[in-house]
Design a protein around this motif. Structure first.
Motif, mmCIF file in Angstrom:
data_model
loop_
_atom_site.group_PDB
_atom_site.id
_atom_site.type_symbol
_atom_site.label_atom_id
_atom_site.label_comp_id
_atom_site.label_asym_id
_atom_site.label_seq_id
_atom_site.Cartn_x
_atom_site.Cartn_y
_atom_site.Cartn_z
ATOM 1 N N PRO A 271 0.828 -1.208 0.000
ATOM 2 C CA PRO A 271 0.000 0.000 0.000
ATOM 3 C C PRO A 271 0.859 1.254 0.000
ATOM 4 C CG PRO A 271 0.093 -0.965 2.191
ATOM 5 C CD PRO A 271 0.778 -1.938 1.279
ATOM 6 N N PRO A 272 0.357 2.346 -0.581
ATOM 7 C CA PRO A 272 1.092 3.612 -0.527
ATOM 8 C C PRO A 272 1.168 4.126 0.905
ATOM 9 C CG PRO A 272 -1.125 3.952 -1.394
ATOM 10 C CD PRO A 272 -0.930 2.461 -1.294
ATOM 11 N N GLU A 273 2.162 4.932 1.165
ATOM 12 C CA GLU A 273 2.384 5.422 2.521
ATOM 13 C C GLU A 273 1.232 6.261 3.051
ATOM 14 O OE1 GLU A 273 4.802 4.713 4.783
ATOM 15 O OE2 GLU A 273 5.282 3.159 3.320
ATOM 16 N N ASP A 274 0.433 6.842 2.156
ATOM 17 C CA ASP A 274 -0.704 7.649 2.604
ATOM 18 C C ASP A 274 -1.986 6.829 2.704
ATOM 19 O OD1 ASP A 274 -1.150 7.243 -0.069
ATOM 20 O OD2 ASP A 274 -1.530 9.348 -0.555
ATOM 21 N N SER A 275 -1.884 5.513 2.628
ATOM 22 C CA SER A 275 -3.055 4.653 2.748
ATOM 23 C C SER A 275 -3.692 4.827 4.124
ATOM 24 C CB SER A 275 -2.645 3.190 2.559
ATOM 25 O OG SER A 275 -3.640 2.321 3.029
ATOM 26 N N PRO A 276 -5.008 5.078 4.190
ATOM 27 C CA PRO A 276 -5.664 5.281 5.485
ATOM 28 C C PRO A 276 -5.611 4.051 6.379
ATOM 29 C CG PRO A 276 -7.305 5.122 3.737
ATOM 30 C CD PRO A 276 -5.971 5.236 3.066
ATOM 31 N N ILE A 277 -5.679 2.876 5.788
ATOM 32 C CA ILE A 277 -5.657 1.672 6.618
ATOM 33 C C ILE A 277 -4.253 1.420 7.156
ATOM 34 C CG2 ILE A 277 -5.193 -0.049 4.811
ATOM 35 C CD1 ILE A 277 -7.511 -1.696 6.177
ATOM 36 N N LEU A 278 -3.249 1.768 6.383
ATOM 37 C CA LEU A 278 -1.868 1.634 6.853
ATOM 38 C C LEU A 278 -1.589 2.629 7.972
ATOM 39 C CD1 LEU A 278 0.614 -0.093 6.007
ATOM 40 C CD2 LEU A 278 1.405 1.901 4.717
ATOM 41 N N ALA A 279 -2.099 3.854 7.823
ATOM 42 C CA ALA A 279 -1.903 4.875 8.847
ATOM 43 C C ALA A 279 -2.539 4.466 10.174
ATOM 44 C CB ALA A 279 -2.471 6.207 8.367
ATOM 45 N N ALA A 280 -3.758 3.940 10.120
ATOM 46 C CA ALA A 280 -4.438 3.510 11.343
ATOM 47 C C ALA A 280 -3.718 2.345 11.992
ATOM 48 C CB ALA A 280 -5.883 3.129 11.009
ATOM 49 N N TRP A 281 -3.242 1.421 11.195
ATOM 50 C CA TRP A 281 -2.558 0.220 11.696
ATOM 51 C C TRP A 281 -1.240 0.560 12.379
ATOM 52 C CZ3 TRP A 281 1.737 -2.393 9.084
ATOM 53 C CH2 TRP A 281 2.000 -3.670 9.586
ATOM 54 N N ARG A 282 -0.571 1.607 11.888
ATOM 55 C CA ARG A 282 0.748 1.972 12.429
ATOM 56 C C ARG A 282 0.679 2.957 13.588
ATOM 57 N NH1 ARG A 282 4.275 2.698 6.821
ATOM 58 N NH2 ARG A 282 4.890 0.492 6.646
ATOM 59 N N ASP A 283 -0.438 3.637 13.741
ATOM 60 C CA ASP A 283 -0.532 4.714 14.734
ATOM 61 C C ASP A 283 -1.208 4.219 16.012
ATOM 62 O OD1 ASP A 283 -0.864 6.996 16.189
ATOM 63 O OD2 ASP A 283 -2.172 8.006 14.744
ATOM 64 N N PRO A 284 -0.444 4.020 17.096
ATOM 65 C CA PRO A 284 -1.045 3.509 18.335
ATOM 66 C C PRO A 284 -2.116 4.413 18.915
ATOM 67 C CG PRO A 284 1.350 3.325 18.393
ATOM 68 C CD PRO A 284 1.012 4.175 17.212
ATOM 69 N N SER A 285 -2.109 5.694 18.534
ATOM 70 C CA SER A 285 -3.115 6.611 19.061
ATOM 71 C C SER A 285 -4.415 6.595 18.253
ATOM 72 C CB SER A 285 -2.559 8.044 19.092
ATOM 73 O OG SER A 285 -2.334 8.532 17.768
ATOM 74 N N HIS A 286 -4.419 5.911 17.106
ATOM 75 C CA HIS A 286 -5.619 5.858 16.278
ATOM 76 C C HIS A 286 -6.636 4.929 16.928
ATOM 77 C CE1 HIS A 286 -8.305 5.336 12.861
ATOM 78 N NE2 HIS A 286 -7.650 6.297 12.218
ATOM 79 N N PRO A 287 -7.900 5.318 16.981
ATOM 80 C CA PRO A 287 -8.901 4.488 17.662
ATOM 81 C C PRO A 287 -9.130 3.122 17.005
ATOM 82 C CG PRO A 287 -9.947 6.324 16.508
ATOM 83 C CD PRO A 287 -8.470 6.598 16.509
ATOM 84 N N ALA A 288 -8.678 2.952 15.768
ATOM 85 C CA ALA A 288 -8.830 1.651 15.111
ATOM 86 C C ALA A 288 -7.616 0.750 15.308
ATOM 87 C CB ALA A 288 -9.072 1.845 13.614
#
Length: 332
Positions: A271-288
């Motif tokens: 996935p591209p680095e700006d992928s929303p699912i990748l961002a959520a998966w990598r960010d511990p502060s994301h509610p998902a």
């Protein structure tokens, strides 16, 4: 000595080509390009007598129209949405797949991820590793017994059927939605047939996708469909990324409608680095974050399976080169 054929493996598989050569060595030279994009094929495939194509890019009409000698295009896997099969048919080139490899592995992976989510194992592992919450089950509650839960399958072909049998072994009630299967499949398998996608989604606590990516299924599971799953449900996708709207999955996890999601396949891989699912998966502060399980398109994988799809793909190439009937033509 008769002239040898030339078989080109476009992507994914590189040296050593022991499985392919064990099948083809007497009649053909086998080369692997290790291509990462279709443009890498320019000047490399035009004289090939056969292509073996994987999934790093889409093989389009632009390349197919340059093929001068090609007798077959083989996809050594199940899904063939990465090949323009209509363009190949117009050129008289059969496209074949290997539909039976990976059946057990993908079904194992799908049910394993569903159980991992539903039992709270992934959530607790993710949280406690970061030191969040008490060392007990409280933050994962409520967790419900698997026995009696409804496991919904979208697409009940080889893999969907194998997943159904595994879910039944956990004591789950199994439903499926597949408008292309004949009547009686439900009775033969001892599972329930949903008459519509809406019925399946609205009655399933765990939903697992096992359908191909086609014009009909692309984007089939969007925000509207996800909202039809009962609140607190789980979604697993080991089919194709384009079937599911990944942004809608992230949103449903973030607001708590989905209690968990496991995604093995994405529309663009990697996935591209700006992928929303990748961002959520990598960010511990994301509610998902803690409720999202990602794998890099690996549900198919095992050592035995790799030997199987490579060998069976090569055997289909051999049949084409020798003028024998082909077994798994998808664009006849």
């Amino acid at each position: 000595m008769p002239e040898r054929f030339r078989v080109v493996i476009t992507d994914l598989i590189v040296e050593p080509l022991n499985h392919e050569r064990a099948v083809l060595d007497e009649v053909a030279d086998v080369v692997a390009l290790g291509a990462m994009r279709e443009s890498d094929l320019i000047g490399q495939v035009e004289n090939a007598d056969a292509l073996m194509v994987y999934h790093y890019f889409r093989l389009t009409r632009a390349t197919i129209d340059r093929l001068r000698n090609c007798r077959v295009i083989v996809r050594p896997g199940v899904g063939y949405d990465g090949i323009d099969i209509a363009a190949a048919r117009e050129r008289g080139i059969p496209v074949c797949n290997v539909p039976d490899y990976g059946t057990e592995e993908v079904a194992d992976s799908a049910v394993a991820m569903a159980v991992t989510l539903a039992r709270g194992s992934h959530f607790l592992n993710s949280r406690l590793r970061r030191g969040i919450g008490q060392w007990n089950v409280d933050q994962a509650a409520p967790i419900f017994r698997l026995r009696g839960r409804r496991f919904g399958i979208i697409g009940c072909g080889r893999i969907g059927t194998a997943a159904a049998m595994r879910a039944k072994a956990f004591g789950m009630q199994v439903s499926f939605y597949d408008p292309y299967l004949p009547d009686g499949v439900d009775k033969a398998l001892g599972i329930h047939r949903s008459e519509s996608l809406a019925e399946l989604l609205s009655t399933s606590h765990l939903v697992s996708l096992h359908c191909p990516l086609t014009a009909e299924t692309r984007g089939m599971i969007s925000a509207n469909e996800i909202r039809q799953i009962p609140r607190g449900g789980f979604l697993v996708n080991t089919a194709r990324g384009g079937v599911v709207d990944s942004q809608a999955v992230v949103d449903a996890l973030a607001d708590g409608h989905l209690a968990g999601a496991a995604i093995d396949v994405l529309e663009h891989e990697p996935p591209p680095e700006d992928s929303p699912i990748l961002a959520a998966w990598r960010d511990p502060s994301h509610p998902a974050h803690d409720r999202l399980l990602l794998n890099p398109h690996t549900a198919f994988y095992c050592e035995e399976g790799c030997e199987e799809f490579r060998t069976k793909g090569a055997r289909e190439v051999l049949r084409a080169l020798q003028g024998q009937p082909l077994r798994n033509v998808v664009n006849a």
